[in-house]
Design an enzyme around this catalytic site. Structure first.
Site, PDB file in Angstrom:
ATOM      1  CB  CYS B  51     -53.962  37.506  22.093  1.00  0.00           C
ATOM      2  SG  CYS B  51     -54.515  39.191  22.052  1.00  0.00           S
ATOM      3  CG  ASN B  52     -56.615  40.095  25.742  1.00  0.00           C
ATOM      4  OD1 ASN B  52     -55.535  39.771  26.223  1.00  0.00           O
ATOM      5  ND2 ASN B  52     -56.872  41.323  25.341  1.00  0.00           N
ATOM      6  NE  ARG B  53     -62.839  37.932  25.274  1.00  0.00           N
ATOM      7  CZ  ARG B  53     -63.285  38.251  26.474  1.00  0.00           C
ATOM      8  NH1 ARG B  53     -63.948  37.358  27.187  1.00  0.00           N
ATOM      9  NH2 ARG B  53     -63.082  39.441  26.969  1.00  0.00           N
ATOM     10  CB  SER B 108     -62.521  44.093  25.645  1.00  0.00           C
ATOM     11  OG  SER B 108     -63.298  43.419  24.710  1.00  0.00           O
ATOM     12  CD  GLU B 113     -61.259  44.925  21.776  1.00  0.00           C
ATOM     13  OE1 GLU B 113     -60.957  45.154  20.618  1.00  0.00           O
ATOM     14  OE2 GLU B 113     -61.692  43.818  22.163  1.00  0.00           O
ATOM     15  N   PRO B 114     -62.793  47.770  19.425  1.00  0.00           N
ATOM     16  CG  PRO B 114     -62.153  48.880  17.483  1.00  0.00           C
ATOM     17  CD  PRO B 114     -61.804  48.716  18.923  1.00  0.00           C
ATOM     18  CD  GLN B 115     -58.833  45.866  17.878  1.00  0.00           C
ATOM     19  OE1 GLN B 115     -59.537  46.213  18.824  1.00  0.00           O
ATOM     20  NE2 GLN B 115     -57.692  46.453  17.592  1.00  0.00           N
ATOM     21  CD  GLU B 191     -43.723  49.605  20.278  1.00  0.00           C
ATOM     22  OE1 GLU B 191     -44.769  48.966  20.205  1.00  0.00           O
ATOM     23  OE2 GLU B 191     -42.855  49.449  21.147  1.00  0.00           O
ATOM     24  CB  ALA B 193     -42.794  58.800  17.622  1.00  0.00           C
TER      25      ALA B 193
END
Lengths: 278, 474
Positions: B51-53, B108, B113-115, B191, B193
């Site tokens: 979704c980001n690249r 990223s 971030e690990p994904q 959301e 919480a």
């Protein structure tokens, strides 16, 4: 005996292993590496085994000649790593054991200049209570020492978490507050009865040797004050559920009293307990 | 002619979300629909679409970047001119550096971030399964994974929490050590919480207790978390049994005050409590934090923790970039050594031929001889050749990548070697040829079900079954 099995070689290897434990522990903390910290704990355990061997053989060889204050310090170092190993097993955290190894190394350092002046234990002091008196007190002192370190770290971490100051990366893998408090709890629940046994043995011992249980010796007074504080901690932990800062602060105070008793009374005051330097 | 490693892509920095959506290649994860056509300019390829690249990596000759852009635009039914302004393009060392940075999560949106590593691995798995990658990209991708691992091990770039809910859980761990044996209470809903509650469950918290002014809502949420609902009116009574409290109600006044918590603490024998107050206005009176063994973090405190962690990660990123630079140099060295391999191979081959010829000629001159004489002659010829080749081989292996072309040429001139062997990667020609044949077979099969492949003219091999696409980043 093979030269590699001599107490001297074992002692040197012990010191090397404790130093390795300290260095690996520090490196593991900075690098945040669990395997490195585990290696540090393993080095401490092997060092402890070697120290046990060195003390058993060396101690046995020198008991006839008496003990120096250096030998007592080495014994205390052994009890310290014993307590660290117990806590490692109980808490499943390497920090107490690594700290114990470093503290033991320091005690060895202090013991070096005090090893030569071996003084015979006076015949009057040789009694069955003697080993129990020393053993129980040394193990409780070791537990107090580790609980003091845990308490100091607790107070620091608790202060930072409460003040929302964030935690430096290198202490991110230190034990959680809960674990630090449990170290205090173990040192209280196990250490206080041991300390009491050591004290009672000492009193019986004094009665047998000096004809009266309370002799007004500085060590007796300071130890009694320590015992009272320890009893307060023991009572409040068990009966009132003390947790966190209060027991941590009190344990720090107890440790300071013990340190004063061990260093000032034994080294700089005239006491029944300063026989080792006379 | 030399091959190049080319990377063309767009990401969250160069393109807004609507552009990223427009040019995403997520749908093309199915090998039967579309991928970068192999053959011609492109010899190996891989596509990463999150979704980001969206990034297209290829190894090939000629105008690889242009061809990649053309196919990318075509696949999305757009013109190259529409796509090009949002893209970046890197070649060779820069492409490798970018790939290593992406794998290490240095590029990223949320640093560390690990994904992304998992997504890149997935992309590679697909590309590799479709035989879209060869010697170079296989090595490059494996290297990228090891660089990412090195960055994670040697730096703290991914070590601290950078989301509010995760930061709350990390703080809870600092207090309780482990979540096992502890209970959490969720008061109200929201959301963030709920996300924190989910993180707590993932970390092993024993039970989630839900309190809400509307009991039905509490019951619904409790069912979701497999916890239990309690009436809002009994809050104080139930607080004694929980260690972590997440509040997120719409109340205008604090619902938890220090005086309430004093009695709760007594009831729970001073065991610590951690309050995570995500509500605005706040649900928990700030005085609560003044009590011993009680820790209170509101939304601003948590934001500060996250910001601090992010700045820590940024500091660590410079260390990580050094690692990436080292590894880029190491990879360039490997590629450089590939350049000289064909010449070395040819040189050794020539020397063997000469050696065999001379041994045979001498044997003829000697007439009948025994095996021992023959073996001695062969050993002598081999020894001579080894000694003779030692200097030219060392000369070829030494020096940097720029030096290699000059040295290769010099050796080729001196020994009159076949110029063709200077082409990079030709040492792998045999293997590549086998791969091409396999691809052609796969292409023939795919062309029956893939119209794009069928129309892929100019003798190019259809890449159906050769793409490598990933899922979602972030």
């Amino acid at each position: 005996m093979h030269p590699l099995l001599s107490p001297e070689t074992s002692t040197l290897l012990t010191l090397a292993l404790y130093a390795a434990a300290g260095l690996c522990g520090l490196a593991g903390m900075i690098a945040r590496s669990r395997p490195v910290r585990s290696a540090a704990a393993a080095a401490a355990v092997v060092g402890f085994a070697l120290q046990t061997f060195a003390l058993a053989t060396g101690f046995h060889a020198s008991t006839s000649g008496g003990l120096s204050i250096g030998a007592y310090l080495q014994m205390l170092a052994w009890f310290l790593v014993l307590a660290g190993t117990m806590l490692r097993i109980f808490m499943k955290h390497n920090a107490p054991l690594i700290f114990a190894a470093v503290a033991a190394l320091m005690l060895y350092g202090f013991s070096a200049p005090a090893l030569e002046a071996v003084v015979k234990v006076p015949e009057t002091l040789k009694a069955p209570f003697y080993a129990l008196h020393i053993g129980a007190l040394f193990l409780s002192l070791a537990l107090i020492g580790l609980a003091f370190a845990a308490g100091a770290v607790f107070l620091y971490l608790d202060g930072r978490i409460k003040a929302k100051l964030g935690l430096p990366a290198f202490i991110a893998d230190m034990p959680a507050l809960n674990i630090l408090d449990r170290i205090n709890a173990v040192a209280t629940v196990v250490g206080f009865p041991l300390y009491s046994v050591g004290m009672v043995c000492g009193l019986f011992y004094a009665g047998a040797v000096y004809g009266r249980t309370v002799t007004g010796d500085p060590k007796e007074i300071i130890s009694f004050a320590t015992w009272v504080l320890y009893a307060v901690l023991f009572h409040n932990r068990l009966a009132r559920g003390w947790y966190g800062r209060k027991p941590a602060r009190l344990m720090v105070l107890i440790f300071i009293l013990c340190a004063v008793s061990f260093v000032v009374v034994n080294l700089f005051m005239t006491s029944h307990h300063s026989f080792a330097r006379t | 002619m030399d091959c190049d490693i080319v990377l063309v892509g767009l990401n969250h920095r160069t393109a807004a979300v609507d552009v990223r959506e427009r040019f995403a290649l997520v749908k093309h994860t199915d090998p039967d629909t579309w991928a970068l056509p192999l053959g011609g300019a492109i010899h190996e390829s891989l596509i990463l679409s999150t979704c980001n690249r969206v990034e297209l990596l290829a190894m090939g000759t000629g105008d690889v970047a242009e061809q990649m852009l053309r196919h990318w635009a075509m696949a999305r039914g757009a013109k190259v001119e529409d796509l090009k302004p949002y893209t970046y393009s890197y070649v060779n060392d820069e492409a490798v550096r970018h790939l290593f940075s992406v794998a290490s999560s240095l590029d990223s949106m949320i640093l560390g971030e690990p994904q992304i590593l998992g997504q890149l691995k997935q992309a590679y798995r697909k590309a590799s399964a479709c035989r879209a990658t060869g010697v170079i990209l296989n090595h490059l991708l494996h290297k990228a994974f090891s660089v990412a691992k090195r960055v994670r091990t040697e730096t703290a770039v991914a070590s601290s929490a950078v989301s509010i809910s995760y930061a709350a859980v990390e703080l809870a761990k600092r207090i309780f050590g482990t979540m096992q044996g502890h209970r959490a209470m969720l008061i109200g809903a929201g959301e963030m919480a709920e996300l924190a509650a989910t993180h707590l469950i993932k970390n092993g918290v024993d039970e989630i207790v839900v309190a809400n002014r509307t009991l039905a809502k509490a019951e619904k949420l409790a069912e979701f978390y497999r916890g239990r609902a309690v009436p809002f009116e009994d809050l104080a009574r139930h607080l004694a049994s929980v260690d972590i409290v997440i509040t997120s109600t719409g109340s205008q006044e604090p619902i938890i005050r220090a005086r309430d918590i004093r009695s709760v603490l007594k009831a729970r024998r001073n065991r610590p409590m951690f309050f995570i107050d995500i509500a605005v206005p706040r649900d928990v009176d700030p005085d609560v934090n003044g009590l011993d063994n009680v820790y209170l973090y509101d939304i601003d405190d948590l934001k500060e923790v996250v910001e601090e962690n992010l700045s820590g990660r940024r500091e660590e990123a410079s260390k990580a970039r050094q690692i990436v630079d080292e590894e880029v140099a190491a990879f360039a060295g490997w590629v450089g050594r590939l350049d000289v391999q064909p010449t070395i191979k040819e040189l050794i081959h020539r020397s063997r031929l000469a050696e065999e010829e001379e041994v045979a000629r001498t044997m003829r001159r000697l007439g009948r001889t025994d095996d021992a004489t023959r073996e001695a002659l062969e050993a002598m010829a081999q020894g001579l050749m080894k000694k003779f080749l030692h200097e030219p081989l060392s000369y070829l292996k030494e020096g940097d990548r720029a030096e290699h072309s000059r040295r290769i040429l010099a050796i080729q001139n001196i020994f009159n070697l076949d110029r063709h062997c200077a082409s990079r990667f030709n040492a792998y020609e045999d293997r590549e040829e086998a791969l091409r044949r396999a691809r052609a077979e796969a292409g023939a099969k795919a062309s029956r079900s893939c119209p794009a492949a069928a129309g892929n003219g100019e003798g190019k091999l259809c890449s159906a079954g050769m793409d490598g696409l990933a899922g979602q980043e972030g």
